[in-house]
Write a protein that holds these residues in place. Sequence first.
Motif, mmCIF file in Angstrom:
data_model
loop_
_atom_site.group_PDB
_atom_site.id
_atom_site.type_symbol
_atom_site.label_atom_id
_atom_site.label_comp_id
_atom_site.label_asym_id
_atom_site.label_seq_id
_atom_site.Cartn_x
_atom_site.Cartn_y
_atom_site.Cartn_z
ATOM 1 N N ARG A 1 13.262 -1.755 19.756
ATOM 2 C CA ARG A 1 13.612 -0.586 18.954
ATOM 3 C C ARG A 1 14.012 0.534 19.895
ATOM 4 N NH1 ARG A 1 8.039 -1.271 16.613
ATOM 5 N NH2 ARG A 1 8.312 -2.553 14.747
ATOM 6 N N VAL B 1 13.926 2.993 11.469
ATOM 7 C CA VAL B 1 12.514 3.100 11.880
ATOM 8 C C VAL B 1 12.159 4.584 11.965
ATOM 9 C CG1 VAL B 1 12.538 0.965 13.251
ATOM 10 C CG2 VAL B 1 13.097 3.141 14.355
ATOM 11 N N TYR B 2 10.850 4.851 11.968
ATOM 12 C CA TYR B 2 10.406 6.215 12.237
ATOM 13 C C TYR B 2 10.526 6.476 13.737
ATOM 14 C CZ TYR B 2 8.406 6.382 7.575
ATOM 15 O OH TYR B 2 8.235 6.374 6.216
ATOM 16 N N PHE B 3 10.732 7.730 14.090
ATOM 17 C CA PHE B 3 10.855 8.082 15.505
ATOM 18 C C PHE B 3 9.627 7.615 16.299
ATOM 19 C CE2 PHE B 3 10.401 11.111 19.038
ATOM 20 C CZ PHE B 3 11.577 10.845 19.704
ATOM 21 N N GLU B 4 8.424 7.826 15.741
ATOM 22 C CA GLU B 4 7.186 7.441 16.470
ATOM 23 C C GLU B 4 7.184 5.969 16.865
ATOM 24 O OE1 GLU B 4 7.541 9.305 13.654
ATOM 25 O OE2 GLU B 4 5.546 9.318 12.757
ATOM 26 N N GLU B 5 7.841 5.148 16.070
ATOM 27 C CA GLU B 5 7.763 3.702 16.299
ATOM 28 C C GLU B 5 8.477 3.231 17.557
ATOM 29 O OE1 GLU B 5 8.162 1.090 12.668
ATOM 30 O OE2 GLU B 5 8.831 2.991 11.833
ATOM 31 N N PRO C 1 8.797 15.461 12.422
ATOM 32 C CA PRO C 1 7.373 15.129 12.260
ATOM 33 C C PRO C 1 6.580 15.057 13.568
ATOM 34 C CG PRO C 1 8.766 13.616 11.000
ATOM 35 C CD PRO C 1 9.676 14.435 11.859
ATOM 36 N N VAL C 2 7.236 14.887 14.713
ATOM 37 C CA VAL C 2 6.472 14.693 15.958
ATOM 38 C C VAL C 2 6.430 15.925 16.860
ATOM 39 C CG1 VAL C 2 7.113 12.247 15.980
ATOM 40 C CG2 VAL C 2 8.339 13.853 17.474
ATOM 41 N N GLU D 1 18.254 5.402 10.854
ATOM 42 C CA GLU D 1 17.145 5.587 9.923
ATOM 43 C C GLU D 1 16.522 4.256 9.524
ATOM 44 O OE1 GLU D 1 17.415 8.915 7.380
ATOM 45 O OE2 GLU D 1 19.365 9.532 8.106
ATOM 46 N N LYS E 1 16.177 16.019 11.766
ATOM 47 C CA LYS E 1 15.382 15.521 10.644
ATOM 48 C C LYS E 1 14.387 14.456 11.105
ATOM 49 C CE LYS E 1 17.272 12.711 7.556
ATOM 50 N NZ LYS E 1 18.405 12.283 6.733
ATOM 51 N N ARG E 2 14.845 13.542 11.951
ATOM 52 C CA ARG E 2 14.012 12.411 12.367
ATOM 53 C C ARG E 2 12.897 12.847 13.319
ATOM 54 N NH1 ARG E 2 13.930 8.582 9.435
ATOM 55 N NH2 ARG E 2 13.927 6.919 10.962
ATOM 56 N N VAL F 1 16.669 4.807 15.298
ATOM 57 C CA VAL F 1 16.271 6.118 14.777
ATOM 58 C C VAL F 1 17.468 6.792 14.107
ATOM 59 C CG1 VAL F 1 15.505 8.439 15.421
ATOM 60 C CG2 VAL F 1 14.388 6.432 16.425
#
Length: 255
Positions: free
Chosen positions: A57, A67-71, A113-114, A65, A109-110, A62
């Motif tokens: 990944r 996967v989530y960025f954290e992943e 959250p982090v 869209e 946007k992605r 990312v």
Amino acid sequence: MRSIALTNQKGGVAKTTTTVNLGAGLAHMGKRVLLVDLDPQGNLSSWLGLDIHNLERSMYNVFLEEVYFEEILTKTCIENMTLAPANVALAGVERILAHEKGRDLILRKRMLPVVDNYDYILLDCPPSLGLITINALTFVREIFIPVETKVLALNGLITLVNTVQVVKERLNHNLEVTGIIACRFDGRTNLSNEVYNQIKERFKEKVFHSVIRENIRLAECPISGKPITLYAPDSPGAIDYTNLAEEVVQQEKKT
Ligand SMILES: Nc1ncnc2c1ncn2[C@@H]1O[C@H](COP(=O)(O)OP(=O)(O)OP(=O)(O)O)[C@@H](O)[C@H]1O
Ligand SMILES: [Mg+2]
């Protein structure tokens, strides 16, 4: 949290070298650092020891869209420094998203959250002003521009500053160039001194006092898989990037 894009559309000016070694310098000072590889060349990711031909990944997923960025985050050899890797797949993003509405806003946007998990987020941009760089400039508040002081660079810098202005007006009112970094400086040559004086005259207090000298240890460093502070701790490169990191942290008082 400070978010900083290392940007210059000119190739080979030390964007990646500065991302790794400034990031490490900040991490050594106890800062929580996230490095984001936004270059399909994947130089940042391979420098930090990843096999970029076999990434499960990466930033590509990312942007699409999937996967989530954290992943996609991976640890590095420095405890509080994390990496978001990229490889050649990322080159496809420009074409795939070419007609997508809101395509300039995807990274912002992605990553939202982090952002609070880090003190510093450094984005290593590709040598172009395409969609990926525009996404970086839409997300960050600050831009650092590494300049190779071995070549007359002022024209390219003016193009870059104009692009920054357009993004600032249209997409990101908070955007500001907050640092120009003189890289590959060779004080024995008139050219390095002349380029330094030119950028100083044009960009004044935005130019960092810490100058990164030309240093063979820095050129060898990527194959070691480590930042310069671990590969050659007593080298001029390690000293210069440590000084730069200190100067960057000093800026916090002003902002
Ligand atoms: N201070 C330095 N002394 C010696 N070599 C350096 C120094 N800084 C960078 N280099 C070398 O210059 C080359 C370009 O550096 P780097 O890859 O960091 O530039 P870049 O701007 O990220 O390039 P690109 O635009 O291709 O992404 C590399 O071979 C690197 O090892
Ligand atoms: Mg690079």
